[in-house]
Design a protein around this motif. Structure first.
Motif, PDB file in Angstrom:
ATOM      1  N   ASN A   4      26.561  64.146  13.187  1.00 43.84           N
ATOM      2  CA  ASN A   4      27.507  65.170  12.727  1.00 43.84           C
ATOM      3  C   ASN A   4      28.745  64.568  12.077  1.00 43.84           C
ATOM      4  O   ASN A   4      29.309  65.165  11.161  1.00 43.84           O
ATOM      5  N   ASP A   5      29.156  63.386  12.505  1.00 40.41           N
ATOM      6  CA  ASP A   5      30.253  62.688  11.814  1.00 40.41           C
ATOM      7  C   ASP A   5      29.874  62.432  10.357  1.00 40.41           C
ATOM      8  O   ASP A   5      30.681  62.632   9.444  1.00 40.41           O
ATOM      9  N   GLN A   6      28.636  61.984  10.143  1.00 36.44           N
ATOM     10  CA  GLN A   6      28.163  61.707   8.783  1.00 36.44           C
ATOM     11  C   GLN A   6      28.114  62.990   7.964  1.00 36.44           C
ATOM     12  O   GLN A   6      28.504  63.009   6.790  1.00 36.44           O
ATOM     13  N   ARG A   7      27.639  64.052   8.572  1.00 34.15           N
ATOM     14  CA  ARG A   7      27.551  65.337   7.877  1.00 34.15           C
ATOM     15  C   ARG A   7      28.927  65.860   7.482  1.00 34.15           C
ATOM     16  O   ARG A   7      29.124  66.328   6.359  1.00 34.15           O
ATOM     17  N   VAL A   8      29.872  65.776   8.394  1.00 37.26           N
ATOM     18  CA  VAL A   8      31.226  66.265   8.096  1.00 37.26           C
ATOM     19  C   VAL A   8      31.876  65.391   7.030  1.00 37.26           C
ATOM     20  O   VAL A   8      32.552  65.909   6.133  1.00 37.26           O
ATOM     21  N   ARG A   9      31.655  64.091   7.084  1.00 38.74           N
ATOM     22  CA  ARG A   9      32.211  63.196   6.060  1.00 38.74           C
ATOM     23  C   ARG A   9      31.709  63.602   4.665  1.00 38.74           C
ATOM     24  O   ARG A   9      32.474  63.679   3.713  1.00 38.74           O
ATOM     25  N   GLU A  10      30.416  63.886   4.570  1.00 40.38           N
ATOM     26  CA  GLU A  10      29.840  64.318   3.293  1.00 40.38           C
ATOM     27  C   GLU A  10      30.378  65.693   2.899  1.00 40.38           C
ATOM     28  O   GLU A  10      30.650  65.950   1.726  1.00 40.38           O
ATOM     29  N   ALA A  11      30.549  66.580   3.865  1.00 42.26           N
ATOM     30  CA  ALA A  11      31.087  67.916   3.582  1.00 42.26           C
ATOM     31  C   ALA A  11      32.504  67.826   3.023  1.00 42.26           C
ATOM     32  O   ALA A  11      32.845  68.547   2.077  1.00 42.26           O
ATOM     33  N   VAL A  12      33.314  66.942   3.571  1.00 44.19           N
ATOM     34  CA  VAL A  12      34.677  66.745   3.056  1.00 44.19           C
ATOM     35  C   VAL A  12      34.612  66.324   1.594  1.00 44.19           C
ATOM     36  O   VAL A  12      35.338  66.853   0.749  1.00 44.19           O
ATOM     37  N   HIS A  13      33.725  65.388   1.299  1.00 44.26           N
ATOM     38  CA  HIS A  13      33.562  64.922  -0.088  1.00 44.26           C
ATOM     39  C   HIS A  13      33.165  66.080  -1.002  1.00 44.26           C
ATOM     40  O   HIS A  13      33.728  66.251  -2.088  1.00 44.26           O
ATOM     41  N   LEU A  14      32.210  66.895  -0.558  1.00 40.22           N
ATOM     42  CA  LEU A  14      31.749  68.021  -1.387  1.00 40.22           C
ATOM     43  C   LEU A  14      32.828  69.099  -1.528  1.00 40.22           C
ATOM     44  O   LEU A  14      32.951  69.712  -2.597  1.00 40.22           O
ATOM     45  N   LEU A  15      33.604  69.324  -0.493  1.00 43.51           N
ATOM     46  CA  LEU A  15      34.694  70.299  -0.585  1.00 43.51           C
ATOM     47  C   LEU A  15      35.736  69.855  -1.608  1.00 43.51           C
ATOM     48  O   LEU A  15      36.324  70.674  -2.305  1.00 43.51           O
ATOM     49  N   LEU A  17      22.645  51.426  21.619  1.00 45.36           N
ATOM     50  CA  LEU A  17      23.429  50.894  20.507  1.00 45.36           C
ATOM     51  C   LEU A  17      24.561  51.864  20.137  1.00 45.36           C
ATOM     52  O   LEU A  17      25.716  51.467  20.003  1.00 45.36           O
ATOM     53  N   LEU A  18      24.207  53.130  20.017  1.00 45.27           N
ATOM     54  CA  LEU A  18      25.210  54.148  19.689  1.00 45.27           C
ATOM     55  C   LEU A  18      26.227  54.309  20.814  1.00 45.27           C
ATOM     56  O   LEU A  18      27.434  54.330  20.571  1.00 45.27           O
ATOM     57  N   ASN A  19      25.739  54.412  22.046  1.00 48.96           N
ATOM     58  CA  ASN A  19      26.626  54.662  23.175  1.00 48.96           C
ATOM     59  C   ASN A  19      27.533  53.480  23.492  1.00 48.96           C
ATOM     60  O   ASN A  19      28.746  53.654  23.632  1.00 48.96           O
ATOM     61  N   SER A  20      26.967  52.305  23.603  1.00 46.62           N
ATOM     62  CA  SER A  20      27.742  51.153  24.055  1.00 46.62           C
ATOM     63  C   SER A  20      28.474  50.424  22.933  1.00 46.62           C
ATOM     64  O   SER A  20      29.622  50.047  23.098  1.00 46.62           O
ATOM     65  N   CYS A  21      27.809  50.233  21.830  1.00 47.83           N
ATOM     66  CA  CYS A  21      28.407  49.437  20.749  1.00 47.83           C
ATOM     67  C   CYS A  21      29.259  50.270  19.807  1.00 47.83           C
ATOM     68  O   CYS A  21      30.275  49.799  19.306  1.00 47.83           O
ATOM     69  N   MET A  22      28.825  51.494  19.548  1.00 46.84           N
ATOM     70  CA  MET A  22      29.535  52.324  18.569  1.00 46.84           C
ATOM     71  C   MET A  22      30.361  53.423  19.238  1.00 46.84           C
ATOM     72  O   MET A  22      31.037  54.187  18.565  1.00 46.84           O
ATOM     73  N   PHE A  76      24.099  62.740  18.467  1.00 54.94           N
ATOM     74  CA  PHE A  76      24.503  63.970  17.792  1.00 54.94           C
ATOM     75  C   PHE A  76      25.889  63.845  17.169  1.00 54.94           C
ATOM     76  O   PHE A  76      26.114  64.316  16.042  1.00 54.94           O
ATOM     77  N   ASN A  77      26.811  63.203  17.858  1.00 51.26           N
ATOM     78  CA  ASN A  77      28.143  63.014  17.276  1.00 51.26           C
ATOM     79  C   ASN A  77      28.083  62.116  16.045  1.00 51.26           C
ATOM     80  O   ASN A  77      28.768  62.372  15.052  1.00 51.26           O
ATOM     81  N   TYR A  78      27.283  61.069  16.116  1.00 54.80           N
ATOM     82  CA  TYR A  78      27.165  60.158  14.980  1.00 54.80           C
ATOM     83  C   TYR A  78      26.613  60.884  13.755  1.00 54.80           C
ATOM     84  O   TYR A  78      27.165  60.784  12.659  1.00 54.80           O
TER      85      TYR A  78
END
Length: 151
Positions: free
Chosen positions: A87-98, A73-78, A83-85
């Motif tokens: 970490n994308d979520q983590r960085v998005r939240e980090a931007v918000h907190l920064l 699902l992650l590889n083909s559809c998204m 790990f990238n998915y």
């Protein structure tokens, strides 16, 4: 036969597409892909499971699908990896907190969003945002602007 001799790349490409299509059908067969993606997004957005040390298998169990289905699902559809998915979520939240937490130190933000190491946080942040977290904070003060304005 004549086409395969003149254009072997067409045959190879067609074979690869057929194998890929077969693989998708076997992994995602019977799965409501849209619903699974919706549940995954909700789990990340509302449940913030990216803050935990979560594995592909654990996330698949929470979604009530098989590990291989989630991977496909992650590889083909998204068009991403597990790990990238995450970490994308983590960085998005980090931007918000920064932007909204000027009192938070960068290492606190790193741990809060689920990174276990400051160096990994910096690497993943810079890979996605193109600047370090400290530089991002300097360039995007968010709530800091209001605090810096004298009354």
């Amino acid at each position: 036969f004549a086409i395969s001799r003149r254009h072997p790349e067409r045959i190879l490409s067609q074979d690869a597409e057929e194998k890929h299509d077969r693989y998708i059908k076997t992994q995602l067969q019977g799965l409501d892909v849209e619903a699974a993606i919706s549940r995954l997004d909700s789990l990340m957005r509302d449940g913030k499971v990216y803050k935990e040390k979560i594995t592909l298998n654990e996330l698949a169990e929470r979604l009530d699908i098989r590990q291989h289905q989630l991977s496909e699902l992650l590889n083909s559809c998204m068009k991403t990896t597990f790990f990238n998915y995450v970490n994308d979520q983590r960085v998005r939240e980090a931007v918000h907190l920064l932007e909204t937490g000027p009192e938070l130190q960068i290492i606190e933000i790193s741990l809060e969003v689920g990174f276990s190491s400051l160096s990994v946080f910096y690497r993943e942040f810079k890979k996605r945002i193109w600047v370090s977290p400290a530089e991002y904070r300097r360039k995007n003060p968010g709530d800091n602007e209001a605090a810096a304005v004298p009354e």
